[in-house]
Design a protein around this motif. Structure first.
Motif, PDB file in Angstrom:
ATOM      1  N   ASP A 181     120.120 -60.691 -17.264  1.00  0.00           N
ATOM      2  CA  ASP A 181     120.753 -61.168 -16.036  1.00  0.00           C
ATOM      3  C   ASP A 181     121.648 -62.370 -16.300  1.00  0.00           C
ATOM      4  OD1 ASP A 181     119.740 -59.236 -14.396  1.00  0.00           O
ATOM      5  OD2 ASP A 181     118.283 -60.521 -13.385  1.00  0.00           O
ATOM      6  N   GLU A 182     121.338 -63.119 -17.358  1.00  0.00           N
ATOM      7  CA  GLU A 182     122.156 -64.301 -17.669  1.00  0.00           C
ATOM      8  C   GLU A 182     123.555 -63.922 -18.140  1.00  0.00           C
ATOM      9  OE1 GLU A 182     119.875 -63.472 -21.544  1.00  0.00           O
ATOM     10  OE2 GLU A 182     119.662 -63.132 -19.374  1.00  0.00           O
ATOM     11  N   PHE A 183     123.770 -62.648 -18.493  1.00  0.00           N
ATOM     12  CA  PHE A 183     125.133 -62.195 -18.783  1.00  0.00           C
ATOM     13  C   PHE A 183     125.457 -60.905 -18.021  1.00  0.00           C
ATOM     14  CE2 PHE A 183     122.455 -61.009 -22.443  1.00  0.00           C
ATOM     15  CZ  PHE A 183     122.595 -59.644 -22.481  1.00  0.00           C
ATOM     16  N   LEU A 184     124.798 -60.759 -16.843  1.00  0.00           N
ATOM     17  CA  LEU A 184     125.152 -59.725 -15.865  1.00  0.00           C
ATOM     18  C   LEU A 184     125.079 -58.313 -16.427  1.00  0.00           C
ATOM     19  CD1 LEU A 184     128.109 -61.534 -14.053  1.00  0.00           C
ATOM     20  CD2 LEU A 184     125.699 -61.436 -13.397  1.00  0.00           C
ATOM     21  N   TRP A 230     125.319 -56.644 -26.110  1.00  0.00           N
ATOM     22  CA  TRP A 230     125.852 -57.984 -26.387  1.00  0.00           C
ATOM     23  C   TRP A 230     127.353 -58.061 -26.178  1.00  0.00           C
ATOM     24  CZ3 TRP A 230     122.287 -61.387 -26.065  1.00  0.00           C
ATOM     25  CH2 TRP A 230     120.985 -61.059 -26.431  1.00  0.00           C
ATOM     26  N   ASP A 231     128.025 -56.920 -26.067  1.00  0.00           N
ATOM     27  CA  ASP A 231     129.433 -56.961 -25.654  1.00  0.00           C
ATOM     28  C   ASP A 231     129.538 -57.477 -24.222  1.00  0.00           C
ATOM     29  OD1 ASP A 231     130.288 -56.000 -28.079  1.00  0.00           O
ATOM     30  OD2 ASP A 231     130.271 -53.897 -27.430  1.00  0.00           O
ATOM     31  N   SER A 232     128.560 -57.137 -23.399  1.00  0.00           N
ATOM     32  CA  SER A 232     128.521 -57.644 -22.031  1.00  0.00           C
ATOM     33  C   SER A 232     128.328 -59.153 -22.030  1.00  0.00           C
ATOM     34  CB  SER A 232     127.407 -56.961 -21.239  1.00  0.00           C
ATOM     35  OG  SER A 232     127.385 -57.401 -19.902  1.00  0.00           O
ATOM     36  N   PHE A 233     127.572 -59.660 -23.002  1.00  0.00           N
ATOM     37  CA  PHE A 233     127.408 -61.114 -23.132  1.00  0.00           C
ATOM     38  C   PHE A 233     128.762 -61.781 -23.354  1.00  0.00           C
ATOM     39  CE2 PHE A 233     127.172 -64.721 -26.022  1.00  0.00           C
ATOM     40  CZ  PHE A 233     126.339 -65.580 -25.331  1.00  0.00           C
ATOM     41  N   CYS A 234     129.570 -61.204 -24.199  1.00  0.00           N
ATOM     42  CA  CYS A 234     130.898 -61.779 -24.450  1.00  0.00           C
ATOM     43  C   CYS A 234     131.774 -61.692 -23.199  1.00  0.00           C
ATOM     44  CB  CYS A 234     131.566 -61.060 -25.615  1.00  0.00           C
ATOM     45  SG  CYS A 234     130.701 -61.239 -27.197  1.00  0.00           S
ATOM     46  N   GLU A 235     131.677 -60.577 -22.485  1.00  0.00           N
ATOM     47  CA  GLU A 235     132.488 -60.383 -21.282  1.00  0.00           C
ATOM     48  C   GLU A 235     132.123 -61.369 -20.181  1.00  0.00           C
ATOM     49  OE1 GLU A 235     133.315 -56.899 -17.902  1.00  0.00           O
ATOM     50  OE2 GLU A 235     132.066 -56.488 -19.670  1.00  0.00           O
ATOM     51  N   HIS A 236     130.839 -61.703 -20.096  1.00  0.00           N
ATOM     52  CA  HIS A 236     130.354 -62.567 -19.013  1.00  0.00           C
ATOM     53  C   HIS A 236     129.807 -63.887 -19.564  1.00  0.00           C
ATOM     54  CE1 HIS A 236     130.846 -59.376 -16.066  1.00  0.00           C
ATOM     55  NE2 HIS A 236     130.247 -58.548 -16.902  1.00  0.00           N
ATOM     56  N   HIS A 237     130.462 -64.406 -20.578  1.00  0.00           N
ATOM     57  CA  HIS A 237     129.973 -65.634 -21.210  1.00  0.00           C
ATOM     58  C   HIS A 237     129.982 -66.810 -20.229  1.00  0.00           C
ATOM     59  CE1 HIS A 237     128.961 -68.321 -24.468  1.00  0.00           C
ATOM     60  NE2 HIS A 237     129.962 -69.107 -24.127  1.00  0.00           N
ATOM     61  N   ASP A 279     111.228 -53.694 -13.286  1.00  0.00           N
ATOM     62  CA  ASP A 279     111.224 -52.631 -12.278  1.00  0.00           C
ATOM     63  C   ASP A 279     112.281 -52.960 -11.233  1.00  0.00           C
ATOM     64  OD1 ASP A 279     109.134 -51.095 -13.332  1.00  0.00           O
ATOM     65  OD2 ASP A 279     107.620 -52.352 -12.398  1.00  0.00           O
ATOM     66  N   GLY A 280     113.239 -52.069 -11.031  1.00  0.00           N
ATOM     67  CA  GLY A 280     114.252 -52.278 -10.010  1.00  0.00           C
ATOM     68  C   GLY A 280     115.621 -52.573 -10.592  1.00  0.00           C
ATOM     69  N   PHE A 281     116.543 -52.961  -9.717  1.00  0.00           N
ATOM     70  CA  PHE A 281     117.905 -53.266 -10.121  1.00  0.00           C
ATOM     71  C   PHE A 281     117.973 -54.536 -10.959  1.00  0.00           C
ATOM     72  CE2 PHE A 281     119.848 -51.025  -6.190  1.00  0.00           C
ATOM     73  CZ  PHE A 281     120.073 -49.875  -6.925  1.00  0.00           C
ATOM     74  N   THR A 282     118.953 -54.584 -11.844  1.00  0.00           N
ATOM     75  CA  THR A 282     119.322 -55.846 -12.473  1.00  0.00           C
ATOM     76  C   THR A 282     120.094 -56.685 -11.448  1.00  0.00           C
ATOM     77  OG1 THR A 282     121.474 -55.072 -13.270  1.00  0.00           O
ATOM     78  CG2 THR A 282     119.554 -54.668 -14.701  1.00  0.00           C
ATOM     79  N   LEU A 283     120.361 -57.929 -11.785  1.00  0.00           N
ATOM     80  CA  LEU A 283     121.103 -58.799 -10.874  1.00  0.00           C
ATOM     81  C   LEU A 283     122.482 -58.229 -10.566  1.00  0.00           C
ATOM     82  CD1 LEU A 283     121.250 -61.522  -9.355  1.00  0.00           C
ATOM     83  CD2 LEU A 283     122.167 -62.532 -11.462  1.00  0.00           C
ATOM     84  N   ARG A 284     123.170 -57.757 -11.587  1.00  0.00           N
ATOM     85  CA  ARG A 284     124.512 -57.204 -11.382  1.00  0.00           C
ATOM     86  C   ARG A 284     124.467 -55.944 -10.518  1.00  0.00           C
ATOM     87  NH1 ARG A 284     128.610 -55.341 -16.270  1.00  0.00           N
ATOM     88  NH2 ARG A 284     130.433 -54.867 -14.977  1.00  0.00           N
TER      89      ARG A 284
END
Length: 305
Positions: free
Chosen positions: A129-132, A153-160, A56-61
């Motif tokens: 949140d671990e990959f924003l 999971w593309d975001s995972f690669c971007e924020h590895h 519930d609420g915003f993600t970390l990013r």
């Protein structure tokens, strides 16, 4: 054995890193297990489920990218979802190519994740949140079975690099019993080494002025086994926090006899250099002071030179 989500932790940590005035005392209480909420009825620090974001609420990013919720796609005219998000966009709402804004947002994510994983209590992370991961400012995405709520999971690669930063913080927490102590701090000396289990300081090295509206705070943790209630001695730690817009000089208390302070975490450094792994650690020179950058935190660990 009943633990519970600590929404006071969520709100006070968000307020502190957003730069709200007069938040140091509340922030210190959340860092140390929220004794105001759990001590009086005999519960322990681990009964506090510390979290900054949840489903519930915003993600970390999104917490550092949006000042307002953007739930238009939920079909309720943006009336649904929580309005009091204690968030900031740091000058531009949502996605931007402004490098200064992006750098500050990244630093704030490092501050928030480090705070969560170095606080006393039981940390809880929101998946992604671990990959924003972003939900495009949607803070009530339960009804969105699409790209808004999926883990991309593309975001995972971007924020590895942020993933690696988070992984190292988790590993560091597991390795140090002082960071998951089973009892609340007392401010007293438990092993007769003339050091309390925790001591608080202002940037000048003196006891802090808790009424100071600035968010400038430091703490020294004694890692002696009697003080952390563990089966072995741990390192001593020195933490410093600066939620202001200006760089500030901090006095560092002396390291234990025969040891030196080593610089382990500095969220002002861009990734991958924010968290220094063991074989790369560097001593602070000189040992008695350093400049803490605006909107950053730093952690020193005492070791043999």
């Amino acid at each position: 054995r009943w633990a519970e989500w600590n929404d006071r932790y969520r709100d006070d940590v968000r307020r502190f890193w957003r730069g709200d005035d007069s938040q140091a005392a509340a922030f210190a209480t959340r860092l140390t297990g929220s004794s105001d909420l759990y001590l009086r009825d005999g519960r322990k620090p681990f009964h506090s489920i510390n979290y900054i974001t949840s489903h519930d609420g915003f993600t970390l990013r999104d917490l550092v990218s949006y000042k307002h919720k953007h739930n238009e796609e939920n079909g309720e005219g943006n009336r649904d979802g929580h309005d009091g998000n204690l968030s900031s966009n740091y000058g531009i709402e949502g996605p931007t190519q402004d490098t200064a804004v992006l750098a500050l947002r990244d630093r704030q994510c490092r501050n928030l994740m480090a705070t969560l994983l170095l606080s006393i209590g039981t940390p809880m992370m929101l998946a992604g949140d671990e990959f924003l991961r972003s939900q495009k400012g949607n803070n009530n995405a339960y009804c969105q079975n699409n790209e808004i709520s999926w883990l991309n999971w593309d975001s995972f690669c971007e924020h590895h690099e942020f993933f690696e930063y988070t992984r190292k913080l988790i590993q560091f927490r597991k390795e140090h019993p002082a960071l998951h102590r089973p009892e609340f701090f007392t401010g007293k000396d438990g092993n007769y080494n003339a050091l309390p289990d925790i001591a608080w300081f202002g940037p000048n090295g003196l006891p802090p002025d808790w009424a100071d509206p600035r968010g400038l705070l430091a703490a020294r943790l004694d890692g002696s086994l009697a003080d952390i209630m563990a089966d072995r001695d741990d390192n001593d730690f020195f933490f410093a926090f600066n939620n202001s817009d200006a760089d500030v000089a901090f006095v560092v208390c002396p390291a234990p006899a025969g040891k030196r302070w080593f610089d382990v975490l500095d969220t002002a450094r861009p990734l991958p250099c924010s968290f220094i792994v063991h074989h790369e650690r560097m001593p602070i020179v000189p040992q008695n002071s350093f400049i803490l950058a605006a909107r950053s935190m730093r952690m020193l660990v005492s070791r043999l030179p």
